[in-house]
Design an enzyme around this catalytic site. Structure first.
Site, PDB file in Angstrom:
ATOM      1  CD  GLU A 199     -15.616 -30.401  43.232  1.00 52.69           C
ATOM      2  OE1 GLU A 199     -16.674 -30.609  42.609  1.00 52.69           O
ATOM      3  OE2 GLU A 199     -15.275 -29.269  43.629  1.00 52.69           O
ATOM      4  NE  ARG A 291     -27.448 -23.219  50.101  1.00 52.42           N
ATOM      5  CZ  ARG A 291     -26.412 -22.394  50.197  1.00 52.42           C
ATOM      6  NH1 ARG A 291     -26.624 -21.087  50.257  1.00 52.42           N
ATOM      7  NH2 ARG A 291     -25.178 -22.855  50.209  1.00 52.42           N
ATOM      8  CB  VAL A 294     -24.499 -16.412  53.161  1.00 50.29           C
ATOM      9  CG1 VAL A 294     -24.143 -15.369  54.218  1.00 50.29           C
ATOM     10  CG2 VAL A 294     -24.895 -17.722  53.813  1.00 50.29           C
TER      11      VAL A 294
END
Length: 435
Positions: A199, A291, A294
């Protein structure tokens, strides 16, 4: 609601999930490698199963052994935590085919979001500005051709990436071959998937991400943004929420666009939309992580919403119990990641206390830091009514935190929290250059 959940992870996130389950009255099953036999998450769980040797490929990434452990234990669901198999669509599908709920998005959603080109196109259609980039690149030559078209500098990234793994900044064609092979090798070791993509490199910029929750009924809420711009070699060191660079009007508009975008793809679960914020105030969508991050703890401290519990509830089919207007985005939360500088055995630990101070860790006296896994020892998080007060609170907490026997980055975090660029809020992804 589930009565028993297997946690397919280790370290502080496994401990974090077990605590949430205990508070919900859910029995827990731990899995572990031979190196983690004496780990805290194993001691805390109601039962545990050894997966194999220390190497992640033979333990925490071994899908069939994890499924077998779940079946033997009678668990109804698997929580993958972050890293390892948390964004693996094949594993999510394997869970479902074996009668186990996967605490995360549907496999088909993970596959769609794993196609970087497709998801950027869909997010652009939903009104988000996206960074020019590619899909998975099969070889060095295709990467060279794509980079020539996009224009240097470019970022090479692991398709299943996270935690800064498998990322390389490339300034010229001469750097491509070495960077490509390094990125693929690192991605295979960390995620079991060597696919990479390119990218455009947006510079200078800040890394700003939005936390969302979405239930099966189509309700989506955004729990504000996190600023994750303090990074070394693409590894985050500190996070805060809200970002000092985002104005209230910007935030409101971005939240509305993000919620509509997530609704448009029918996403279910916890997720994070990642953006680069340039100096002109433009938000460039990079990717969506499917997900738990952290740094989810920062958002929990700011909003007082337990993301792990809501992940579990959503997976069990329970609708969100609040609306966007019910989410408090007041005050300031800051997180410092405490990392090991070398392996070793802990001799003593003292954890700071006081109101609105939290330390998520797996450390116990005599705990061993293994060379096989991530260097993260724990996350120190504070909350206060203002950013200035949160900075003072974090400084005091860092001074009180003691980890003896293992070299850590506590002193460095004290230096960073006191740096004038950080205290003023005027920092970006160049903050750690030269340090």
């Amino acid at each position: 609601m589930f009565s028993k959940i297997l946690i397919a992870n280790r370290g502080e996130i496994a401990v974090r999930i077990i605590r949430a389950c205990k508070e919900m009255g859910i029995a827990t099953v731990a899995v572990y490698s031979e190196a983690d036999r004496g780990a805290l998450h194993v001691a805390m769980a109601d039962e545990s199963y050894c997966l194999g040797p220390a190497e992640a490929s033979e333990s925490y990434l071994h899908q069939h052994r994890i499924i077998t452990a779940a079946q033997l234990s009678g668990a109804q669901a698997i929580h993958p935590g972050y890293g390892f198999l948390s964004e693996n669509a094949h594993f999510a599908g394997l869970c479902l085919r074996n009668g186990l709920a996967f605490i995360g998005p549907r496999p088909e959603s993970m596959e769609v979001l794993g196609d970087k080109t497709a998801i950027k196109r869909r997010m652009a259609d939903a009104g988000l500005s996206v960074i020019p980039g590619t899909g998975a690149l099969p070889d060095v030559q295709s990467a060279l051709e794509a980079a020539a078209q996009i224009g240097y500098p470019v970022m090479l990234k692991a398709s299943s990436g996270g935690g800064g793994r498998g990322i390389r900044l490339i300034h010229s064609p001469e750097e491509m071959e070495s960077a490509y092979h390094q990125s693929v090798t690192e991605a295979i070791a960390a995620f079991g998937d060597g696919s990479v993509y390119l990218e455009k490199y947006v510079f200078p910029a800040r890394h700003v991400e939005l936390q969302i929750l979405a239930d099966e009924a189509g309700h989506v809420v955004c729990l504000g943004e996190r600023d994750c711009s303090v990074q070394r070699r693409n590894q985050k060191l500190m996070e805060e929420s809200p970002s000092p660079a985002v104005r209230a009007g910007q935030r409101s508009a971005l939240i509305q666009r993000a919620v509509r975008a997530v609704q448009s793809i029918g996403y279910v679960g916890a997720g994070t939309l990642e953006f680069l914020l340039d100096r002109e105030g433009n938000f460039w969508f990079m990717e969506m992580n499917v997900r738990l991050q952290v740094e989810h703890s920062v958002t929990e401290m700011l909003t007082r919403i337990d993301l792990v519990k809501w992940q579990i509830r959503i997976a069990a089919g329970i609708p969100l119990g609040f609306r966007q207007e019910d989410i408090p985005l007041e005050g300031a939360a800051i997180e410092c990641r405490i990392n090991a500088r070398a392996c070793g055995t802990l001799r003593m630990i003292h954890v700071p206390g006081g109101p609105f101070v939290r330390f998520d860790t797996y450390l116990t006296p005599d705990a061993t830091v293994s060379p096989y896994y991530d260097a993260l020892l724990g996350k120190l998080i504070v909350y206060a009514r203002t950013r200035e007060e949160a900075l003072r609170k974090m400084r005091a907490a860092l001074c009180e935190l003691v980890i003896d026997g293992i070299p850590t980055n506590i002193e460095e975090q004290l230096e960073l929290i006191g740096d004038e660029r950080y205290t003023s809020g005027d920092y970006d992804l160049t903050f750690m250059e030269g340090r």
